[in-house]
Design an enzyme around this catalytic site. Structure first.
Site, mmCIF file in Angstrom:
data_model
loop_
_atom_site.group_PDB
_atom_site.id
_atom_site.type_symbol
_atom_site.label_atom_id
_atom_site.label_comp_id
_atom_site.label_asym_id
_atom_site.label_seq_id
_atom_site.Cartn_x
_atom_site.Cartn_y
_atom_site.Cartn_z
ATOM 1 C CE1 TYR A 138 -0.549 5.075 4.052
ATOM 2 C CE2 TYR A 138 0.705 3.572 5.068
ATOM 3 C CZ TYR A 138 -0.069 4.696 5.246
ATOM 4 O OH TYR A 138 -0.018 5.531 6.241
ATOM 5 C CE LYS A 161 -9.824 17.716 1.484
ATOM 6 N NZ LYS A 161 -10.149 18.511 2.488
ATOM 7 C CG ASP A 221 -1.546 7.028 15.235
ATOM 8 O OD1 ASP A 221 -2.264 5.775 15.379
ATOM 9 O OD2 ASP A 221 -0.633 8.164 15.634
#
Ligand SMILES: NC(=O)c1ccc[n+]([C@@H]2O[C@H](COP(=O)([O-])OP(=O)(O)OC[C@H]3O[C@@H](n4cnc5c(N)ncnc54)[C@H](O)[C@@H]3O)[C@@H](O)[C@H]2O)c1
Ligand SMILES: CC(C)[C@H](C(=O)O)[C@@H](O)C(=O)O
Ligand SMILES: [Mg+2]
Length: 359
Positions: A141, A191, A251
């Protein structure tokens, strides 16, 4: 000492849901909570008024506040602003960054009354209580370089996924400490089979683990974590992950609770100053209709009382009031089910307030 609270209603359903949460905050004031509540503009509404999604005045007020209550920002009206730095979402990211709100707590709790509202089988989600700890001021971000530029005759968009050891360590400590207060199981999601930044992430988590011998640390790749969240979500206690993976997984976790309208959040810095907001967005598809679920925002007030204002009893009172209203069968449209009564945003606010007063 009187503490300052800043309310940032934002855009879309933001003003509708923060209006209800503000009524609960006022009820807490009536019960002795010593706070001074102000409002300011953030996001698209701030852009429309001042040409900036995060006006200097809002940022000053945010810095001076002990806690901030945010509705949501953004919407189609502003999606075409070419200068990305003027988009509503940049206002929100700016508050997070300027205040150093690196520790994002996103609890996904399935109220027993809502187990059947989830899109998953009730037995998979009944009793669910997961805490997602998301790093909020780093990662892809905010990484540099970033941009869209011309290379070899075509446009190329690029971002940088970067985490320093100190950034990983401080969010790791938040997560380990959270796990110590709960079921003592921490799953770090990365990851590390592909991305160097997350190889380092895993190494730092491993390095911290011996300092928290009572916590069982495990690791999971993010793709598997997304699958496990919908396969067997109750296997998780605390999940710690970076900014982007945390955005996506929270979410997904929201739907386990019945609706994204149920998921509150806290974003904290090292001094306990915090911003509290629902995990959902400005829901432009239902804005202005008075049907949005205000419970995530109301539950965010409870988190504010617990994490920034040291008022756990008031926090529990709000949570109990929400439970009572659900017991009584009141539902906004997003969680409506057979045998329940569908109510508006304001009616839900009325009911929580009434239950709060009656407890
Ligand atoms: N923290 C924030 O301010 C925040 C968070 C996410 C998205 N956004 C912004 O919000 C805008 C819309 O994004 P989106 O559509 O991807 O996500 P969204 O969360 O706004 O909406 C997704 C779906 O969930 C529903 N929903 C969300 N909150 C609800 C509530 N309280 N009650 C009932 N239903 C609810 C919406 O109606 C919609 O169908 C975008 O501009 C996005 O950037 C802001
Ligand atoms: C609106 C956006 C910048 C924000 C994020 O990605 O962090 C939102 O999706 C959230 O989850 O709070
Ligand atoms: Mg999000």
């Amino acid at each position: 000492m009187t503490q300052k609270i800043l309310v940032l209603p934002g855009d879309g359903i933001g003003p509708e849901i923060t209006a209800q949460a503000s009524r609960i905050l006022a009820a807490c004031q009536a019960r002795g909570l010593d706070v001074d509540v102000e409002e300011a503009l953030l996001g698209g509404s701030a852009y429309d008024a001042h040409g900036e999604p995060l006006p200097a005045e809002t940022l000053e007020k945010a810095k001076a506040a002990r806690a901030i209550l945010l509705g949501a920002v953004g919407g189609p009206k502003w999606d075409r602003i070419e200068d990305l730095s003027k988009r509503p979402e940049k206002g929100l990211l700016g508050v997070r960054k300027h205040l150093g709100l690196f520790g994002n707590l996103r609890p996904a709790i399935t109220y027993p009354q809502l187990a059947s509202a989830s899109s998953l089988k009730p037995e998979l989600v009944a009793g669910l209580d997961i805490m997602i700890v998301r790093e909020l001021t780093g990662g892809i971000y905010f990484g540099q370089p970033r941009g869209i530029e011309e290379r070899d005759g075509e446009r190329v968009g690029f971002n940088t996924y970067v985490y320093s050891e100190s950034e990983i360590e401080r969010i790791g400590r938040v997560a380990f400490e959270m796990a110590q207060k709960r079921d003592k199981r921490l799953c770090s999601v990365d990851k590390a089979n592909v991305l160097e930044a997350t190889i380092l992430w895993r190494e730092v988590m491993e390095r911290l683990a011996p300092e928290y011998p009572d916590v069982e640390l495990s690791h999971m790749y993010v793709d598997n974590a997304a699958m496990q969240l919908v396969r067997a979500p109750k296997q998780f206690d605390v999940v710690v992950t970076g900014n982007m993976f945390g955005d996506i997984l929270s979410d997904a976790a929201a739907m386990l609770t019945g609706s994204i309208g149920m998921l509150p959040s806290a974003s904290l810095n090292e001094s306990g100053q915090g911003m509290y907001e629902p995990c959902h967005g400005s829901a432009p598809d239902i804005a202005g209709q008075g049907i949005a679920n205000p419970l995530a925002t109301i539950l965010s007030v409870a988190m504010m009382l617990r994490y920034s204002l040291d008022e756990p009893a008031l926090a529990e009172r709000i949570e109990a009031a929400v439970g009572k209203v659900l017991d009584d069968g009141l539902r906004t449209a997003d969680i409506a089910a057979e045998g329940t009564r569908t109510v508006s945003t304001a009616e839900m606010g009325d009911a929580v307030l009434e239950a709060f007063e009656a407890l």
